[in-house]
Design a protein around this motif. Structure first.
Motif, mmCIF file in Angstrom:
data_model
loop_
_atom_site.group_PDB
_atom_site.id
_atom_site.type_symbol
_atom_site.label_atom_id
_atom_site.label_comp_id
_atom_site.label_asym_id
_atom_site.label_seq_id
_atom_site.Cartn_x
_atom_site.Cartn_y
_atom_site.Cartn_z
ATOM 1 N N ILE A 55 3.046 2.136 -6.904
ATOM 2 C CA ILE A 55 2.358 1.683 -5.690
ATOM 3 C C ILE A 55 3.304 0.885 -4.800
ATOM 4 O O ILE A 55 3.354 1.108 -3.582
ATOM 5 C CB ILE A 55 1.100 0.867 -6.059
ATOM 6 C CG1 ILE A 55 0.046 1.808 -6.649
ATOM 7 C CG2 ILE A 55 0.548 0.127 -4.840
ATOM 8 C CD1 ILE A 55 -1.134 1.096 -7.273
ATOM 9 N N PHE A 56 4.078 -0.030 -5.382
ATOM 10 C CA PHE A 56 5.017 -0.820 -4.575
ATOM 11 C C PHE A 56 6.051 0.079 -3.906
ATOM 12 O O PHE A 56 6.430 -0.132 -2.760
ATOM 13 C CB PHE A 56 5.709 -1.888 -5.418
ATOM 14 C CG PHE A 56 4.798 -2.999 -5.844
ATOM 15 C CD1 PHE A 56 3.700 -3.375 -5.092
ATOM 16 C CD2 PHE A 56 5.037 -3.677 -7.027
ATOM 17 C CE1 PHE A 56 2.863 -4.403 -5.485
ATOM 18 C CE2 PHE A 56 4.207 -4.707 -7.435
ATOM 19 C CZ PHE A 56 3.116 -5.072 -6.667
ATOM 20 N N TRP A 57 6.507 1.087 -4.631
ATOM 21 C CA TRP A 57 7.495 1.996 -4.053
ATOM 22 C C TRP A 57 6.875 2.803 -2.906
ATOM 23 O O TRP A 57 7.505 3.006 -1.872
ATOM 24 C CB TRP A 57 8.058 2.920 -5.127
ATOM 25 C CG TRP A 57 9.262 3.632 -4.614
ATOM 26 C CD1 TRP A 57 9.297 4.864 -4.018
ATOM 27 C CD2 TRP A 57 10.586 3.155 -4.572
ATOM 28 N NE1 TRP A 57 10.569 5.181 -3.636
ATOM 29 C CE2 TRP A 57 11.385 4.142 -3.965
ATOM 30 C CE3 TRP A 57 11.189 1.980 -5.000
ATOM 31 C CZ2 TRP A 57 12.744 3.999 -3.782
ATOM 32 C CZ3 TRP A 57 12.535 1.842 -4.820
ATOM 33 C CH2 TRP A 57 13.310 2.833 -4.216
ATOM 34 N N TYR A 62 6.366 3.824 2.866
ATOM 35 C CA TYR A 62 5.475 3.867 4.028
ATOM 36 C C TYR A 62 5.945 2.884 5.100
ATOM 37 O O TYR A 62 5.938 3.214 6.287
ATOM 38 C CB TYR A 62 4.046 3.552 3.595
ATOM 39 C CG TYR A 62 3.064 3.546 4.732
ATOM 40 C CD1 TYR A 62 2.609 4.737 5.285
ATOM 41 C CD2 TYR A 62 2.601 2.342 5.266
ATOM 42 C CE1 TYR A 62 1.715 4.739 6.334
ATOM 43 C CE2 TYR A 62 1.709 2.336 6.319
ATOM 44 C CZ TYR A 62 1.266 3.535 6.850
ATOM 45 O OH TYR A 62 0.389 3.532 7.898
ATOM 46 N N GLN A 63 6.340 1.688 4.684
ATOM 47 C CA GLN A 63 6.786 0.670 5.645
ATOM 48 C C GLN A 63 8.101 1.064 6.319
ATOM 49 O O GLN A 63 8.258 0.897 7.518
ATOM 50 C CB GLN A 63 6.962 -0.688 4.954
ATOM 51 C CG GLN A 63 5.686 -1.307 4.469
ATOM 52 C CD GLN A 63 4.828 -1.828 5.605
ATOM 53 O OE1 GLN A 63 5.325 -2.195 6.656
ATOM 54 N NE2 GLN A 63 3.519 -1.847 5.372
ATOM 55 N N SER A 64 9.050 1.556 5.537
ATOM 56 C CA SER A 64 10.372 1.854 6.089
ATOM 57 C C SER A 64 10.460 3.253 6.699
ATOM 58 O O SER A 64 11.389 3.540 7.435
ATOM 59 C CB SER A 64 11.449 1.700 5.021
ATOM 60 O OG SER A 64 11.313 2.712 4.048
ATOM 61 N N TYR A 75 14.648 5.003 -7.599
ATOM 62 C CA TYR A 75 13.251 4.998 -8.023
ATOM 63 C C TYR A 75 13.110 5.568 -9.433
ATOM 64 O O TYR A 75 12.447 4.992 -10.288
ATOM 65 C CB TYR A 75 12.413 5.823 -7.044
ATOM 66 C CG TYR A 75 11.022 6.080 -7.531
ATOM 67 C CD1 TYR A 75 10.064 5.082 -7.496
ATOM 68 C CD2 TYR A 75 10.659 7.325 -8.033
ATOM 69 C CE1 TYR A 75 8.781 5.319 -7.961
ATOM 70 C CE2 TYR A 75 9.385 7.569 -8.496
ATOM 71 C CZ TYR A 75 8.442 6.564 -8.441
ATOM 72 O OH TYR A 75 7.190 6.800 -8.912
ATOM 73 N N GLY A 76 13.762 6.697 -9.673
ATOM 74 C CA GLY A 76 13.687 7.327 -10.995
ATOM 75 C C GLY A 76 14.258 6.447 -12.089
ATOM 76 O O GLY A 76 13.676 6.321 -13.169
#
Length: 128
Positions: A55-57, A62-64, A75-76
């Motif tokens: 969710i944080f990722w 979404y923000q950037s 991420y992985g």
């Protein structure tokens, strides 16, 4: 003649309920220990941590509005570390998990199950 109940089941009305129950069973199996009754803190925290990481990722992307191969690699690797930590925690407390209880199965299937006593069977502790 077909009953109304059979028609409703034939039409797929029972399918969403069965799918929902299978999903609930899957989640319960993931979050509980060997006995499928006791929720394991390491599993619950690990799954919550993995979901929080995802969710944080997603919020960060979404923000950037930016996601490139280096981000995917990071991420992985980060998610792999979270899942490895969960697996390590579950492995460490493996010996303290309650054992699964053996359920007695219907005797009409003709199989001999642990805990069954049939005539002629001699079990430890039996006095005959």
């Amino acid at each position: 003649m077909v009953s109304a109940r059979e028609v409703s089941n034939f039409g797929g009305a029972a399918r969403p309920r069965r799918t929902f129950l299978n999903a609930v069973k899957l989640i319960t199996d993931i979050l509980t220990g060997k006995d499928n009754l006791t929720y394991d803190a390491a599993r619950v925290v690990g799954v919550l941590g993995a979901f929080a990481y995802i969710i944080f990722w997603c919020v960060q992307v979404y923000q950037s509005r930016h996601f490139d191969p280096q981000d995917a690699d990071a991420y992985g690797k980060g998610l792999a570390i979270v899942l490895l930590a969960m697996a390590g925690a579950v492995l460490i407390k493996k010996s303290t998990e309650p054992e699964a209880l053996l359920r007695e199965v219907d005797h009409h299937d003709g199989e001999h199950h642990e805990g069954d006593h049939h005539e002629g069977d001699h079990h430890e502790g039996d006095r005959r």
